[in-house]
Design a protein around this motif. Structure first.
Motif, PDB file in Angstrom:
ATOM      1  N   SER A 222      13.358   2.799  -8.719  1.00  0.00           N
ATOM      2  CA  SER A 222      12.973   3.213  -7.372  1.00  0.00           C
ATOM      3  C   SER A 222      11.519   3.635  -7.321  1.00  0.00           C
ATOM      4  O   SER A 222      10.979   4.172  -8.290  1.00  0.00           O
ATOM      5  CB  SER A 222      13.857   4.385  -6.922  1.00  0.00           C
ATOM      6  OG  SER A 222      13.356   4.979  -5.732  1.00  0.00           O
ATOM      7  N   MET A 223      10.892   3.422  -6.168  1.00  0.00           N
ATOM      8  CA  MET A 223       9.533   3.903  -5.957  1.00  0.00           C
ATOM      9  C   MET A 223       9.465   5.421  -6.067  1.00  0.00           C
ATOM     10  O   MET A 223       8.406   5.984  -6.326  1.00  0.00           O
ATOM     11  CB  MET A 223       9.036   3.492  -4.566  1.00  0.00           C
ATOM     12  CG  MET A 223       9.891   4.029  -3.427  1.00  0.00           C
ATOM     13  SD  MET A 223       9.156   3.809  -1.800  1.00  0.00           S
ATOM     14  CE  MET A 223       7.935   5.115  -1.786  1.00  0.00           C
TER      15      MET A 223
ATOM     16  N   SER B 243       5.563   0.574   0.305  1.00  0.00           N
ATOM     17  CA  SER B 243       5.914   1.397  -0.850  1.00  0.00           C
ATOM     18  C   SER B 243       4.786   1.436  -1.864  1.00  0.00           C
ATOM     19  O   SER B 243       4.551   2.470  -2.502  1.00  0.00           O
ATOM     20  CB  SER B 243       7.186   0.858  -1.509  1.00  0.00           C
ATOM     21  OG  SER B 243       8.255   0.846  -0.589  1.00  0.00           O
TER      22      SER B 243
ATOM     23  N   GLY C 250      11.157  -0.366  -3.128  1.00  0.00           N
ATOM     24  CA  GLY C 250      10.914   0.427  -1.935  1.00  0.00           C
ATOM     25  C   GLY C 250      12.193   0.570  -1.137  1.00  0.00           C
ATOM     26  O   GLY C 250      13.292   0.241  -1.600  1.00  0.00           O
TER      27      GLY C 250
END
Length: 275
Positions: free
Chosen positions: A139-140, A248, A183
């Protein structure tokens, strides 16, 4: 099961919905074969009917290590090996750190971290045989904690770290590992993929601020991310990390700049001690 000799074989976890479903559809459209693993493979029935010789749905709970190894063996046997593995299965534990019950926390890490580790351990021997690719979906937000989704970020951060180590360990075998920091996409993670804590009224004000900050935008459709993943899997020398998402990318860079500013602000205190 027969298909073109040049077709790659993908093993994708969490393949029945969201990003996993989008990745599965994209790989099939590219003429590749896919072993699509998910707890519930029912939603994949339409794809299986459309691609009977190229798609093999397999039921799998990634938190069950023995089941992971058995399923990976079935997958490799079905198509004669594995070329690209997408470690995508996961869920969201939503709630403040204080609110979370022990079982919720352990169950969350069993899937988001340990499940991903079990898959990596199981597929490495098969990827080593071909110099394959392992795409670790994180995950970002894995670079720092965020209120109410701290355990999600923690699991992804742990996966980031172990994936960096894994990449160093297996590059000698020609295996390329990429950490794909996703993102926000409209995956259903905040609905069907969510476990929520029992809310403590002490956090009502913060929860309301977070809800207002995030808004109602669920993000782009997961299909928008799929072509990038296909291109990434085809690169002869892929990056160790990739932020996937235009907006993102900017957010992560801004978070990194803010973190560096914090370090610099207290640099003199840091340097007071040797080491």
């Amino acid at each position: 099961m027969l298909s073109a000799p040049s077709a790659r074989t993908w093993f994708i976890t969490g393949a029945s919905r969201g990003l996993g479903r989008a990745f599965t559809e994209a790989a099939l459209s590219a003429g590749d074969r896919v072993v699509a693993a998910a707890r519930d493979v029912g939603p994949l029935a339409d794809l299986a009917e459309k691609h009977p010789d190229a798609l093999l749905p397999l039921s799998l709970d990634v938190s069950d290590r023995r089941a992971v190894f058995e399923t990976v063996e079935r997958a490799a046997t079905a198509f004669g090996g594995l070329d690209v593995v997408v470690n995508n299965a996961g869920g969201l534990l939503y709630g403040m750190v204080e609110e979370a019950a022990e079982k919720q926390i352990r169950d969350h890490f069993d899937v988001n971290f340990f499940g991903a580790v079990w898959v990596a351990q199981a597929v490495i021997p098969h990827l080593r045989a071909r110099g394959g690719r392992l795409l670790q979906i994180t995950s970002m937000g894995s670079g720092g904690g965020m209120a109410s989704v701290g355990f999600y970020g923690a699991g992804k951060a742990a996966l980031d770290s172990v994936s960096e180590a894994l990449a160093m360990e297996v590059e000698q075998f020609g295996i390329k590992v990429t950490i794909v920091q996703m993102g926000g996409y409209a995956t259903g993670l905040f609905t069907s993929g969510t476990t929520a804590t029992a809310p403590d009224p002490a956090y009502d004000e913060l929860r309301a601020r977070l809800t207002e900050m995030w808004g109602d935008d669920a993000g782009p459709d997961p299909s928008e991310a799929a072509p990038v993943l296909l291109e990434l899997a085809a690169l002869p020398d892929p990056p160790r990390r990739l932020i996937l998402g235009d907006r993102s990318f900017d957010i992560v860079l801004e978070m990194d700049r803010a973190r560096e500013e914090q370090y610099r602000a207290w640099e003199s205190l840091s340097r007071m001690a040797p080491g």
